[in-house]
Design a protein around this motif. Structure first.
Motif, short mmCIF file in Angstrom:
data_model
loop_
_atom_site.label_atom_id
_atom_site.label_comp_id
_atom_site.label_asym_id
_atom_site.label_seq_id
_atom_site.Cartn_x
_atom_site.Cartn_y
_atom_site.Cartn_z
N PRO A 139 -9.36 -4.23 1.89
CA PRO A 139 -8.32 -3.19 1.94
C PRO A 139 -8.06 -2.76 3.38
O PRO A 139 -8.94 -2.21 4.04
CB PRO A 139 -8.92 -2.04 1.12
CG PRO A 139 -10.10 -2.63 0.40
CD PRO A 139 -10.59 -3.75 1.25
N ARG A 144 9.02 3.01 0.96
CA ARG A 144 8.35 2.63 -0.28
C ARG A 144 9.14 1.61 -1.09
O ARG A 144 8.75 1.27 -2.20
CB ARG A 144 8.06 3.88 -1.12
CG ARG A 144 7.23 4.93 -0.38
CD ARG A 144 6.88 6.09 -1.28
NE ARG A 144 6.01 5.67 -2.35
CZ ARG A 144 5.93 6.28 -3.53
NH1 ARG A 144 6.70 7.32 -3.80
NH2 ARG A 144 5.12 5.82 -4.47
N LEU A 186 2.11 2.74 -3.14
CA LEU A 186 1.13 3.50 -3.91
C LEU A 186 0.89 4.90 -3.33
O LEU A 186 0.11 5.67 -3.87
CB LEU A 186 -0.20 2.75 -3.97
CG LEU A 186 -0.17 1.35 -4.59
CD1 LEU A 186 -1.54 0.69 -4.46
CD2 LEU A 186 0.26 1.42 -6.05
N ASN A 187 1.57 5.20 -2.22
CA ASN A 187 1.33 6.44 -1.49
C ASN A 187 2.59 7.30 -1.50
O ASN A 187 3.56 7.00 -0.81
CB ASN A 187 0.94 6.12 -0.04
CG ASN A 187 0.68 7.37 0.79
OD1 ASN A 187 0.65 8.49 0.28
ND2 ASN A 187 0.50 7.16 2.08
N CYS A 230 -7.55 9.44 -2.72
CA CYS A 230 -6.31 8.71 -2.46
C CYS A 230 -5.55 8.24 -3.70
O CYS A 230 -4.60 7.46 -3.59
CB CYS A 230 -6.62 7.52 -1.55
SG CYS A 230 -7.07 8.03 0.12
N TRP A 246 0.84 -1.20 0.00
CA TRP A 246 0.00 0.00 0.00
C TRP A 246 0.87 1.25 0.00
O TRP A 246 0.59 2.23 -0.71
CB TRP A 246 -0.93 0.01 1.21
CG TRP A 246 -2.11 -0.90 1.10
CD1 TRP A 246 -2.35 -2.03 1.83
CD2 TRP A 246 -3.24 -0.75 0.22
NE1 TRP A 246 -3.55 -2.60 1.46
CE2 TRP A 246 -4.11 -1.84 0.48
CE3 TRP A 246 -3.59 0.18 -0.75
CZ2 TRP A 246 -5.32 -2.00 -0.21
CZ3 TRP A 246 -4.80 0.03 -1.45
CH2 TRP A 246 -5.64 -1.06 -1.17
N GLN A 294 -10.13 8.27 2.07
CA GLN A 294 -10.68 7.17 1.27
C GLN A 294 -12.17 7.40 0.98
O GLN A 294 -12.62 7.21 -0.15
CB GLN A 294 -10.47 5.84 1.98
CG GLN A 294 -9.07 5.29 1.91
CD GLN A 294 -8.72 4.73 0.52
OE1 GLN A 294 -9.59 4.52 -0.32
NE2 GLN A 294 -7.44 4.51 0.29
N PRO A 303 -3.15 -4.46 -1.69
CA PRO A 303 -3.87 -3.99 -2.88
C PRO A 303 -4.30 -5.18 -3.74
O PRO A 303 -3.50 -6.08 -4.02
CB PRO A 303 -2.83 -3.13 -3.60
CG PRO A 303 -1.95 -2.64 -2.50
CD PRO A 303 -1.85 -3.76 -1.52
N THR A 321 -4.53 1.38 4.14
CA THR A 321 -4.29 1.72 2.74
C THR A 321 -3.26 2.82 2.53
O THR A 321 -2.84 3.06 1.39
CB THR A 321 -5.62 2.14 2.08
OG1 THR A 321 -6.25 3.15 2.88
CG2 THR A 321 -6.56 0.95 1.96
N ASN A 322 -2.85 3.51 3.58
CA ASN A 322 -1.77 4.50 3.43
C ASN A 322 -0.39 3.88 3.63
O ASN A 322 0.63 4.54 3.40
CB ASN A 322 -1.96 5.66 4.41
CG ASN A 322 -1.89 5.23 5.87
OD1 ASN A 322 -1.94 4.04 6.17
ND2 ASN A 322 -1.79 6.19 6.76
N ARG A 349 -4.00 4.50 -4.65
CA ARG A 349 -4.39 3.56 -3.60
C ARG A 349 -5.89 3.63 -3.28
O ARG A 349 -6.36 2.97 -2.34
CB ARG A 349 -3.57 3.78 -2.35
CG ARG A 349 -3.86 5.07 -1.61
CD ARG A 349 -2.92 5.26 -0.42
NE ARG A 349 -3.31 6.36 0.45
CZ ARG A 349 -3.05 7.64 0.24
NH1 ARG A 349 -2.38 7.99 -0.85
NH2 ARG A 349 -3.44 8.56 1.10
#
Length: 389
Positions: free
Chosen positions: A323, A187, A180-181, A355, A177, A350, A318, A326-327, A358
């Motif tokens: 979910p 990351r 994607l942020n 978002c 997740w 969300q 994901p 998600t962050n 994500r």
């Protein structure tokens, strides 16, 4: 009475600041930045804030300091401090104050520079031992809080057959997740083997099973629902909220595999008129990988003992069936001492569809669970879009 509060209050603005490393700024300065961002997001002025809910690890009189720094004179003040769940727990007193007409706009806020600040983690830990000594544990000098969560993880593995790989699945899902942020602090790709092979912290937990140590501040603004309709962003309504506290030190938790989320979740769901199966997105306080497994069970997303198998094979990542975080969660996004305010912010974003990569399509109901201490306090919130009223 509790059911009568359903949907009467809405979150109308969110903001954060100082993610990761806020070198050069104090925790009050980044808190102020987050508060201003939340007010701007709502389309209101800081001068319109007449209610305040905040707390800090480093100050017992933090609420007064925040009011002074923001130059506001709140008619309602809540400085309840029950660890990282505090900012979810702050919802219900704010809802009651707003419903009673005691105030019109409540700011919930937090800031910490525990990574870059001059008051380091060792000093904070030392202060905690003096101010919050646990008589049956502190004399032995545990490197808290990791050993407490390791006990819960080891017991769950022994009692239910959950595996080391299943714990690692939680960290890997959070990282997927986070990838994607763009705001997340970690990351880089992460594998189950990476988690298991990382430096051991407290058996069976390695450093990748443990939350980040970062700076960061967050804030959100609450108003009554009738006012929320006229503000800048789509309101996110508070459908339910409840808090449960069963113990302080881990040695006083009756069953290491069952947390007070089983109580707070049931009461929050009752207020909201939903069950776990109605949730579109879930934000859980993942200070350690075992947290996510325990909370999924205790909130009713799977039976007790099945949490490890529930998260396997990317089920909460994901593209999975549920979910979760998600962050990127406290494991990969941000964790400045207390994380509870950031699960609230992510849930709101969300439900507002903000978002990006994500984003969970069609999210209407979010379940949030905050955790404080060593699985000591649990606060569950159910948030919904306007069409869930």
């Amino acid at each position: 009475m509790a059911r009568a509060l359903r949907g009467k209050t809405a979150i109308v603005g969110v903001g954060h600041a100082g993610f990761g490393d806020a070198s050069g700024f104090t925790e009050m300065e980044i808190l102020t930045q987050a508060a201003l961002a939340a007010c701007a997001d709502a389309g209101i002025s800081l001068r319109e804030i007449d209610g305040l809910a905040t707390c800090s690890v480093t100050s017992g009189m933090w609420g007064m300091a925040v009011a002074e720094s923001l130059a506001i004179r709140p008619k309602f003040l809540d400085s309840t401090m029950i660890g990282g769940s505090s900012f979810v727990e702050h919802l219900l007193p704010a809802m009651l104050a707003l419903d009673a007409g005691l105030c019109n706009a409540v700011l919930v806020c937090y800031g910490s520079t525990q990574r870059s600040g001059t008051v380091n983690r060792a000093a904070i830990a030392s202060a905690r031992k003096l101010l919050d000594a646990q008589p049956y544990e502190h004399p032995y000098g545990p490197a808290a809080p990791a050993p407490s969560y390791a006990l819960a993880a080891a017991r769950h593995m022994h009692q239910y057959g959950s595996t080391r790989e299943q714990l690692a699945e939680v960290a890997v899902a959070a990282r997927r997740w986070a990838m994607l942020n763009p705001e997340a602090q970690m990351r880089d790709p992460l594998t189950i083997e990476d988690v298991i092979g990382a430096r051991m912290v407290a058996d069976p937990l390695t450093v990748r099973d443990c939350c980040l140590v970062t700076d960061g501040a967050g804030a959100f603004v609450l108003t009554r629902a009738d006012r929320a309709r006229d503000l800048a962003k789509p309101p996110v309504h508070v459908l339910g909220n409840a808090t449960a506290i069963w113990h302080r030190q881990i040695s006083s938790l009756p069953d290491l595999t069952v947390t007070a989320a089983s109580e707070s979740g049931a009461r929050a769901f009752e207020m909201a008129g939903i069950t776990a199966k109605d949730a579109d997105v879930v934000q859980l306080y993942d200070a350690f990988t075992i947290n996510t497994i325990l909370f999924l069970e205790d909130l009713g997303f799977c039976p007790k003992g099945e949490g490890g198998r529930f998260v396997a094979d990317g089920a909460i990542a994901p593209g999975g069936r549920l979910p979760v975080n998600t962050n990127g969660g406290g494991l990969s996004c941000v964790h400045p001492g207390m994380y509870g305010i950031f699960i609230m912010i992510e849930a709101v974003r969300q439900l507002r569809g903000e978002c990006g990569a994500r984003q969970v399509n069609g999210a209407r109901i979010a379940v949030v669970n905050g955790n404080g201490g060593v699985l000591s306090s649990q606060s569950t919130a159910v948030l919904g879009t306007a069409d869930t009223l």
